[in-house]
Design a protein around this motif. Structure first.
Motif, PDB file in Angstrom:
ATOM      1  N   ALA A 188       0.419  -9.195   0.881  1.00 54.65           N
ATOM      2  CA  ALA A 188       0.586  -7.847   1.424  1.00 54.65           C
ATOM      3  C   ALA A 188       1.253  -6.928   0.405  1.00 54.65           C
ATOM      4  CB  ALA A 188       1.404  -7.894   2.711  1.00 54.65           C
ATOM      5  N   VAL A 189       2.236  -7.472  -0.315  1.00 52.20           N
ATOM      6  CA  VAL A 189       2.896  -6.683  -1.363  1.00 52.20           C
ATOM      7  C   VAL A 189       1.878  -6.260  -2.415  1.00 52.20           C
ATOM      8  CG1 VAL A 189       4.601  -6.728  -3.223  1.00 52.20           C
ATOM      9  CG2 VAL A 189       5.152  -7.749  -1.010  1.00 52.20           C
ATOM     10  N   GLY A 190       1.039  -7.198  -2.816  1.00 52.30           N
ATOM     11  CA  GLY A 190       0.057  -6.921  -3.854  1.00 52.30           C
ATOM     12  C   GLY A 190      -0.939  -5.841  -3.481  1.00 52.30           C
ATOM     13  N   SER A 191      -1.116  -5.600  -2.184  1.00 51.19           N
ATOM     14  CA  SER A 191      -2.073  -4.587  -1.732  1.00 51.19           C
ATOM     15  C   SER A 191      -1.456  -3.196  -1.623  1.00 51.19           C
ATOM     16  CB  SER A 191      -2.653  -4.991  -0.375  1.00 51.19           C
ATOM     17  OG  SER A 191      -1.667  -4.922   0.638  1.00 51.19           O
ATOM     18  N   LEU A 192      -0.132  -3.105  -1.749  1.00 46.10           N
ATOM     19  CA  LEU A 192       0.536  -1.807  -1.615  1.00 46.10           C
ATOM     20  C   LEU A 192       0.262  -0.924  -2.824  1.00 46.10           C
ATOM     21  CD1 LEU A 192       4.016  -2.972  -0.236  1.00 46.10           C
ATOM     22  CD2 LEU A 192       2.192  -1.840   1.060  1.00 46.10           C
ATOM     23  N   MET A 193      -0.016   0.352  -2.575  1.00 40.18           N
ATOM     24  CA  MET A 193      -0.307   1.284  -3.665  1.00 40.18           C
ATOM     25  C   MET A 193       0.865   1.421  -4.620  1.00 40.18           C
ATOM     26  SD  MET A 193      -3.402   2.109  -3.405  1.00 40.18           S
ATOM     27  CE  MET A 193      -3.351   3.332  -4.717  1.00 40.18           C
ATOM     28  N   GLU A 194       2.087   1.420  -4.080  1.00 41.44           N
ATOM     29  CA  GLU A 194       3.267   1.563  -4.935  1.00 41.44           C
ATOM     30  C   GLU A 194       3.408   0.360  -5.858  1.00 41.44           C
ATOM     31  OE1 GLU A 194       6.927   3.155  -6.490  1.00 41.44           O
ATOM     32  OE2 GLU A 194       5.066   3.956  -5.660  1.00 41.44           O
ATOM     33  N   TYR A 195       3.127  -0.825  -5.332  1.00 38.40           N
ATOM     34  CA  TYR A 195       3.180  -2.019  -6.183  1.00 38.40           C
ATOM     35  C   TYR A 195       2.125  -1.937  -7.276  1.00 38.40           C
ATOM     36  CZ  TYR A 195       2.837  -6.809  -7.812  1.00 38.40           C
ATOM     37  OH  TYR A 195       2.795  -7.927  -8.612  1.00 38.40           O
ATOM     38  N   LYS A 196       0.934  -1.544  -6.919  1.00 40.31           N
ATOM     39  CA  LYS A 196      -0.142  -1.430  -7.908  1.00 40.31           C
ATOM     40  C   LYS A 196       0.209  -0.416  -8.992  1.00 40.31           C
ATOM     41  CE  LYS A 196      -3.879  -2.695  -4.712  1.00 40.31           C
ATOM     42  NZ  LYS A 196      -5.083  -2.204  -3.985  1.00 40.31           N
ATOM     43  N   LYS A 199       2.843  -1.992 -11.219  1.00 41.37           N
ATOM     44  CA  LYS A 199       2.224  -3.083 -11.973  1.00 41.37           C
ATOM     45  C   LYS A 199       1.366  -2.539 -13.114  1.00 41.37           C
ATOM     46  CE  LYS A 199       1.043  -7.556 -12.280  1.00 41.37           C
ATOM     47  NZ  LYS A 199       2.023  -8.636 -12.571  1.00 41.37           N
ATOM     48  N   SER A 200       0.704  -1.401 -12.872  1.00 43.49           N
ATOM     49  CA  SER A 200      -0.122  -0.817 -13.928  1.00 43.49           C
ATOM     50  C   SER A 200       0.714  -0.293 -15.084  1.00 43.49           C
ATOM     51  CB  SER A 200      -0.995   0.303 -13.357  1.00 43.49           C
ATOM     52  OG  SER A 200      -0.192   1.404 -12.962  1.00 43.49           O
ATOM     53  N   LYS A 201       1.936   0.148 -14.772  1.00 43.07           N
ATOM     54  CA  LYS A 201       2.842   0.649 -15.803  1.00 43.07           C
ATOM     55  C   LYS A 201       3.498  -0.490 -16.575  1.00 43.07           C
ATOM     56  CE  LYS A 201       5.564   4.077 -14.808  1.00 43.07           C
ATOM     57  NZ  LYS A 201       6.536   4.944 -14.092  1.00 43.07           N
ATOM     58  N   ASN A 202       3.703  -1.633 -15.873  1.00 42.74           N
ATOM     59  CA  ASN A 202       4.349  -2.785 -16.499  1.00 42.74           C
ATOM     60  C   ASN A 202       3.665  -4.059 -16.013  1.00 42.74           C
ATOM     61  OD1 ASN A 202       5.986  -4.817 -17.482  1.00 42.74           O
ATOM     62  ND2 ASN A 202       7.763  -4.289 -16.229  1.00 42.74           N
TER      63      ASN A 202
END
Length: 219
Positions: A188-196, A199-202
């Protein structure tokens, strides 16, 4: 059916201001068949992430072992920050002996509103999970309806924030629905836009980092 009872009483004391509220620890804590690396205390599963999250936030250098010293470390930290623990489920029945919230049947809830009356210094409930079925917010909403309490949204994005007025003390109390500190919630965490976005930044940013960032302002 396996009767899954909560093995720990609420950790409450005079002056407590915030309550961590979850459901039940894994069944092995009820039957006292702990694994190496478990701590015989609330959220003590070696697979759980609450204490590693708090360890990171506060540089606690916690022990992760089945010892009295490990328990004492956690209690000392909680009291130093005026934090208590009162999971919302007292017991449940299970057909399958696992830690799944969805697997709980015939759930008996604790009297959270009674504890809030007994300890009126509490101003915040920190739910270790949201409003999905059998999560801590889900059960709290049931208790709120039973007490004819209006549960008002303040922030609807994750972590969601609500407020309510205690029916007897008339104190306004906030609730924060944090992302569950369990491995099962990682998808569920991995699907969150904020996490993505993070993750894209780091590329080295992971689900534990995300929870540390989310939990820090509220603890």
């Amino acid at each position: 059916m396996f009767l899954h009872t909560h093995p720990y009483p609420p950790y409450l004391y005079p002056g407590v201001e915030k309550l961590i509220v979850g459901t039940l620890p894994p069944p092995r804590f009820t039957i006292k068949q702990l694994k190496e690396g478990d701590v015989d205390f609330c959220y003590g599963s070696r697979d759980g992430q609450l204490w590693p999250i708090l360890d990171r936030i506060f540089n606690l250098e916690l022990l992760y072992e089945t010892t009295e010293a490990a328990i004492a470390q956690r209690k000392l930290f909680l009291k130093s920050r005026n934090i208590g623990i009162c999971d919302i489920v007292d017991s449940a029945e299970r057909e399958k002996i696992d830690a799944s919230d969805l697997g709980m049947q015939h759930v008996k809830l604790r009297n959270i509103f009674g504890y809030l009356e007994q300890y009126p210094t509490i101003h915040t409930l920190l739910f270790t999970g949201g409003n999905s079925k059998n999560g801590p917010e889900y059960f709290f909403r049931k208790l709120a309806r039973a007490h004819s309490v209006t549960y008002t949204a303040v922030e609807t994005s994750v972590p969601r924030i609500h407020q309510f007025t205690h029916p007897k003390t008339k104190k306004i109390i906030s609730t924060i629905s944090l992302t569950a500190p369990s491995g099962a919630a990682n998808r569920a965490v991995g699907s969150l836009m904020e996490y993505k976005r993070l993750k894209s930044k780091n590329p080295n940013f992971n689900t534990l980092d995300f929870r540390v960032k989310q939990y820090k302002p509220f603890f």
